[in-house]
Scaffold this active site. Structure first.
Site, PDB file in Angstrom:
ATOM      1  N   LYS A 197       0.634  -1.374  -0.221  1.00  0.00           N
ATOM      2  CA  LYS A 197      -0.377  -0.052  -0.020  1.00  0.00           C
ATOM      3  C   LYS A 197       1.286   1.386  -0.344  1.00  0.00           C
ATOM      4  O   LYS A 197       2.001   1.343   0.048  1.00  0.00           O
ATOM      5  CB  LYS A 197      -1.029  -0.093   0.983  1.00  0.00           C
TER       6      LYS A 197
HETATM    7  C1  LIG Z   1      -4.886  -4.858   1.206  1.00  0.00           C
HETATM    8  C2  LIG Z   1      -5.878  -4.631   0.375  1.00  0.00           C
HETATM    9  C3  LIG Z   1      -6.853  -5.220   2.184  1.00  0.00           C
HETATM   10  C4  LIG Z   1      -7.047  -6.170   3.100  1.00  0.00           C
HETATM   11  O1  LIG Z   1      -5.925  -5.351   3.839  1.00  0.00           O
HETATM   12  P1  LIG Z   1      -4.369  -6.308   4.689  1.00  0.00           P
HETATM   13  O2  LIG Z   1      -3.442  -5.149   5.388  1.00  0.00           O
HETATM   14  O3  LIG Z   1      -3.847  -6.878   3.762  1.00  0.00           O
HETATM   15  O4  LIG Z   1      -5.978  -6.977   6.008  1.00  0.00           O
HETATM   16  C5  LIG Z   1      -8.142  -5.152   1.530  1.00  0.00           C
HETATM   17  N1  LIG Z   1      -9.257  -4.695   0.811  1.00  0.00           N
HETATM   18  C6  LIG Z   1      -8.541  -4.093  -0.172  1.00  0.00           C
HETATM   19  C7  LIG Z   1      -9.155  -3.349  -1.699  1.00  0.00           C
HETATM   20  C8  LIG Z   1      -7.163  -4.371  -0.124  1.00  0.00           C
HETATM   21  O5  LIG Z   1      -6.435  -3.910  -1.099  1.00  0.00           O
END
Ligand SMILES: *Cc1c(COP(=O)(O)O)cnc(C)c1O
Length: 393
Positions: A197
């Site tokens: 992210k």
């Molecule tokens: C990364 C992501 C998640 C989950 O996040 P985590 O921190 O990996 O649990 C949920 N929804 C979307 C769209 C994502 O890209």
């Protein structure tokens, strides 16, 4: 100084280094800060968690924010706070990371998928009202690749039908809607700090809420339902989990957050470079569907193209050839409703044709802040060379 002696061996020309799909930017100050936390004697949730929550709250216009060890449990907890459970339905998109709908199953509710808009690749807001039933309690929209779902239309629907919204803003921290930051507006907003992210805590996430009462509940769901009072008071009033973030991870986040806007500016610049490169005649003739060219609202979490249908070359083969050319690519994402556990619940091919078509052919290209324009050019050149022989005249 004498001229250097000619080398006896032919110097080895290093191949261009592998260009990964993405890569976190962790600076030395952050690494030193983490070492300090490790030496401090307090490594799990503590002052750094509090400090990160304060900084995130400041970033989101003063709203209550709590951090967790993922951006998945944040959505599950939001649904629990909203009282969503067995017998209830939650509307969401089939084009997301599977966490988005798994959390609906986790709380015992039923996901109701709504097909996507092929241009934004986000949930098609015009189809939501037809999916609402008396059992509907919430909507989980996803800002895929950071491109924000239309918040005006979304909240007009939610308000009209008295529904809660859990924004899956896992990918959209730093994006804006009408000049306001994602997280600064809306109902529940869930963010992920996974390493892919735009800012990371290694693993982690945060939930932005409306009231301190909701934040108190979030704290309980975060850690075994425990409420402490005084020196020795402890009570448990609900079944919570084990979702707290460590101070080590929070310190990473404290080093990342001040750089979020700078990282996103760099991503935006690279996205612009991609558009310019894809606008050259050789690339234009490939017939790729590019993302929405938004340089104002999106944080450019990803740059995704959709390969035209009818290419003789399979996506996996395109990815293999890109890999052989030293370039990483990814698929974000396969359609959720076609995974085995969802098929068992009754979904099948053809249920959401637009999402299925996009999910079959979508390809994520490298994009991260330390990438260069030359890297982007390498990606477009390689993709053009790989696809050109297969273009239908
Ligand atoms: C990364 C992501 C998640 C989950 O996040 P985590 O921190 O990996 O649990 C949920 N929804 C979307 C769209 C994502 O890209």
């Amino acid at each position: 100084m004498s001229a250097p002696a000619a080398s006896a061996t032919t110097p080895i020309q290093p191949a261009a280094p592998y260009l990964p799909l993405t890569r976190p930017t962790i600076d030395e100050e952050t690494i030193a800060g983490v070492a300090e936390v490790l030496r401090s004697g307090w490594i799990t949730s503590g002052p750094n968690v509090k400090a990160l929550e304060a900084k995130l709250s400041e970033y989101c216009g003063g709203r209550p924010v709590r951090v967790f060890n993922s951006g998945t449990c944040t959505m599950e907890i939001a649904l629990r706070i909203a009282g969503v459970g067995p017998g209830h339905e939650v509307i969401t998109t089939p084009l997301s990371w599977v966490a988005t709908s798994n959390v609906i199953l986790e709380v015992g509710a039923k996901p109701v998928f709504v097909d996507i808009d092929p241009v934004t690749r986000n949930i098609d807001l015009s189809r939501i009202e037809a999916a609402i039933t008396p059992a509907t309690r919430a909507i989980i929209p996803v800002d895929l690749a950071g491109l924000p779902v239309d918040r005006d239309r979304l909240y007009a629907i939610a308000k009209k039908h008295n529904l809660r919204v859990v924004e899956d803003a896992a990918q959209s921290l730093g994006s804006t809607w009408n000049g306001k930051r994602i997280g600064a507006i809306g109902d529940f907003v869930s963010v992920s700090f996974h390493p892919n992210k735009n800012v990371t805590t290694i693993e982690g996430g945060c939930l932005i809420m409306n009231t301190e009462a909701e934040a108190k509940l979030a704290e309980q769901y975060r850690l075994q339902g425990v409420v402490r009072t005084g020196f020795d008071g402890m009570e448990v009033e609900l079944v919570g989990g084990k979702f707290n973030l460590t101070d080590v991870a929070a310190r990473v986040g404290l080093g990342q957050l001040p750089r979020l806007d700078e990282f996103n500016a760099k991503r935006r610049e690279l996205a612009r470079a991609y558009f310019e490169l894809f606008d050259r005649p050789a690339a234009r003739s490939l017939g790729l569907q590019l993302p929405v060219a938004d340089f104002v609202q999106t944080n450019w979490h990803m740059f995704q193209v959709v390969l035209p249908e009818g290419f003789a070359l399979k996506r996996a083969e395109v990815m293999a050839q890109m890999h052989a050319a030293g370039i990483g690519t990814g698929v974000h994402y396969p359609a959720i409703h076609l995974f085995k556990i969802y098929r068992k619940l009754g979904w099948k091919d053809g249920d959401f044709p637009i999402a299925e078509k996009v999910c079959r052919s979508i390809l994520t290209l490298p994009l991260f802040p330390t990438m260069t324009r030359a890297d982007a050019a390498r990606v477009v050149d390689a993709l053009t060379a790989i696809l050109t022989p297969h273009v239908q005249p």
